[in-house]
Design a protein around this motif. Sequence first.
Motif, PDB file in Angstrom:
ATOM      1  N   UNK A 158      82.319  -6.212  70.879  1.00 39.82           N
ATOM      2  CA  UNK A 158      81.965  -7.610  71.114  1.00 39.82           C
ATOM      3  C   UNK A 158      80.865  -8.062  70.152  1.00 39.82           C
ATOM      4  N   UNK A 159      79.908  -7.200  69.873  1.00 38.39           N
ATOM      5  CA  UNK A 159      78.839  -7.563  68.930  1.00 38.39           C
ATOM      6  C   UNK A 159      79.418  -7.839  67.545  1.00 38.39           C
ATOM      7  N   UNK A 194      90.595  -4.126  72.708  1.00 37.88           N
ATOM      8  CA  UNK A 194      90.495  -5.590  72.768  1.00 37.88           C
ATOM      9  C   UNK A 194      91.037  -6.098  74.104  1.00 37.88           C
ATOM     10  N   UNK A 195      92.127  -5.498  74.587  1.00 35.74           N
ATOM     11  CA  UNK A 195      92.697  -5.906  75.864  1.00 35.74           C
ATOM     12  C   UNK A 195      91.693  -5.689  77.004  1.00 35.74           C
ATOM     13  N   UNK A 196      91.009  -4.556  76.988  1.00 40.49           N
ATOM     14  CA  UNK A 196      90.018  -4.280  78.036  1.00 40.49           C
ATOM     15  C   UNK A 196      88.822  -5.221  77.926  1.00 40.49           C
ATOM     16  N   UNK A 197      88.422  -5.533  76.705  1.00 38.53           N
ATOM     17  CA  UNK A 197      87.317  -6.467  76.519  1.00 38.53           C
ATOM     18  C   UNK A 197      87.705  -7.857  77.002  1.00 38.53           C
ATOM     19  N   UNK A 198      88.896  -8.285  76.685  1.00 37.05           N
ATOM     20  CA  UNK A 198      89.387  -9.583  77.151  1.00 37.05           C
ATOM     21  C   UNK A 198      89.363  -9.668  78.683  1.00 37.05           C
ATOM     22  N   UNK A 199      89.759  -8.577  79.337  1.00 39.18           N
ATOM     23  CA  UNK A 199      89.811  -8.581  80.802  1.00 39.18           C
ATOM     24  C   UNK A 199      88.444  -8.847  81.405  1.00 39.18           C
ATOM     25  N   UNK A 207      86.735 -21.604  78.380  1.00 39.85           N
ATOM     26  CA  UNK A 207      87.962 -21.393  77.618  1.00 39.85           C
ATOM     27  C   UNK A 207      88.089 -19.938  77.152  1.00 39.85           C
ATOM     28  N   UNK A 208      89.280 -19.577  76.689  1.00 40.39           N
ATOM     29  CA  UNK A 208      89.496 -18.254  76.126  1.00 40.39           C
ATOM     30  C   UNK A 208      88.887 -18.200  74.709  1.00 40.39           C
ATOM     31  N   UNK A 209      88.171 -17.114  74.425  1.00 44.59           N
ATOM     32  CA  UNK A 209      87.431 -17.034  73.164  1.00 44.59           C
ATOM     33  C   UNK A 209      88.022 -16.045  72.162  1.00 44.59           C
ATOM     34  N   UNK A 210      88.661 -14.990  72.636  1.00 45.01           N
ATOM     35  CA  UNK A 210      89.215 -13.970  71.748  1.00 45.01           C
ATOM     36  C   UNK A 210      90.684 -14.283  71.488  1.00 45.01           C
ATOM     37  N   UNK A 211      91.037 -14.413  70.230  1.00 43.32           N
ATOM     38  CA  UNK A 211      92.429 -14.725  69.916  1.00 43.32           C
ATOM     39  C   UNK A 211      93.017 -13.676  68.980  1.00 43.32           C
ATOM     40  N   UNK A 217      94.877  -9.572  62.742  1.00 42.18           N
ATOM     41  CA  UNK A 217      93.783  -8.962  63.494  1.00 42.18           C
ATOM     42  C   UNK A 217      93.320  -9.853  64.624  1.00 42.18           C
ATOM     43  N   UNK A 218      92.011  -9.850  64.869  1.00 37.22           N
ATOM     44  CA  UNK A 218      91.429 -10.580  65.996  1.00 37.22           C
ATOM     45  C   UNK A 218      90.260 -11.442  65.526  1.00 37.22           C
ATOM     46  N   UNK A 219      90.035 -12.518  66.267  1.00 39.55           N
ATOM     47  CA  UNK A 219      88.897 -13.402  65.987  1.00 39.55           C
ATOM     48  C   UNK A 219      88.308 -13.878  67.293  1.00 39.55           C
ATOM     49  N   UNK A 220      87.016 -14.157  67.273  1.00 45.49           N
ATOM     50  CA  UNK A 220      86.335 -14.722  68.428  1.00 45.49           C
ATOM     51  C   UNK A 220      85.709 -16.035  67.993  1.00 45.49           C
TER      52      UNK A 220
END
Length: 226
Positions: A158-159, A194-199, A207-211, A217-220
């Motif tokens: 997350x950091x 990432x799935x566990x962090x999203x949970x 709103x949802x922040x992680x896409x 890849x992934x973005x926040x």
Amino acid sequence: MKILIIEDEPKTGDYLRKGLVEAGFVVDLARDGLDGLHLALGGDYDLVVLDVMLPSLDGWGVLQTLRRAGHAMPVLFLTARDRVEDRVHGLELGADDYLVKPFAFSEFLARVRTLLRRGKAQEPEILRVADLEMDTIRRRVTRADVRITLTAKEFALLELLLRRQGQVLPRSLIASQVWDMNFDSDTNVIDVAVRRLRAKVDEPFEPKLIRTVRGMGYALEAPEQP
């Protein structure tokens, strides 16, 4: 803390890497100016240790390109070029320190630690996006004033996303920064993490922040306001 060494002399490069690893740092080593520049531009390094005389691209060119690209990580020149003119040139290009070979490793390590303390002081201690807040010193995460408990790896993930918010981070970068490993396309460790962090930080909130950016890849980031 992650350090990149760009040094073409094998004994010196291996010696520096071994000493820094034993001192508790994560270390990458490039033996060529262009390879080192590629790593520096693509990685999230806390410090670059840079020789001047390098194959493909000299240290002056590496530093100039880094600074023009907006990379502000500390750079320590470590070189046999001991003329005053060379030291001045290196510092004027944007180097943070200049150490001449031969050197005592104890002095080198002291300079590395000093530069890292300076760089750390420039980083924000509180990271925020929307109603998500991370206190990096107290190791505390909240969203909408609700305390969120994370594992050490989840906190590091997350950091990284917060410090690079708005950027699409490839799985390979996440693997190297959070797990200190080369990315294996057959493993789903990044996706599971990432799935566990999203949970924890996304699913109970709006709103949802992680896409997920498919194939990249992934973005926040906070969604744009309508």
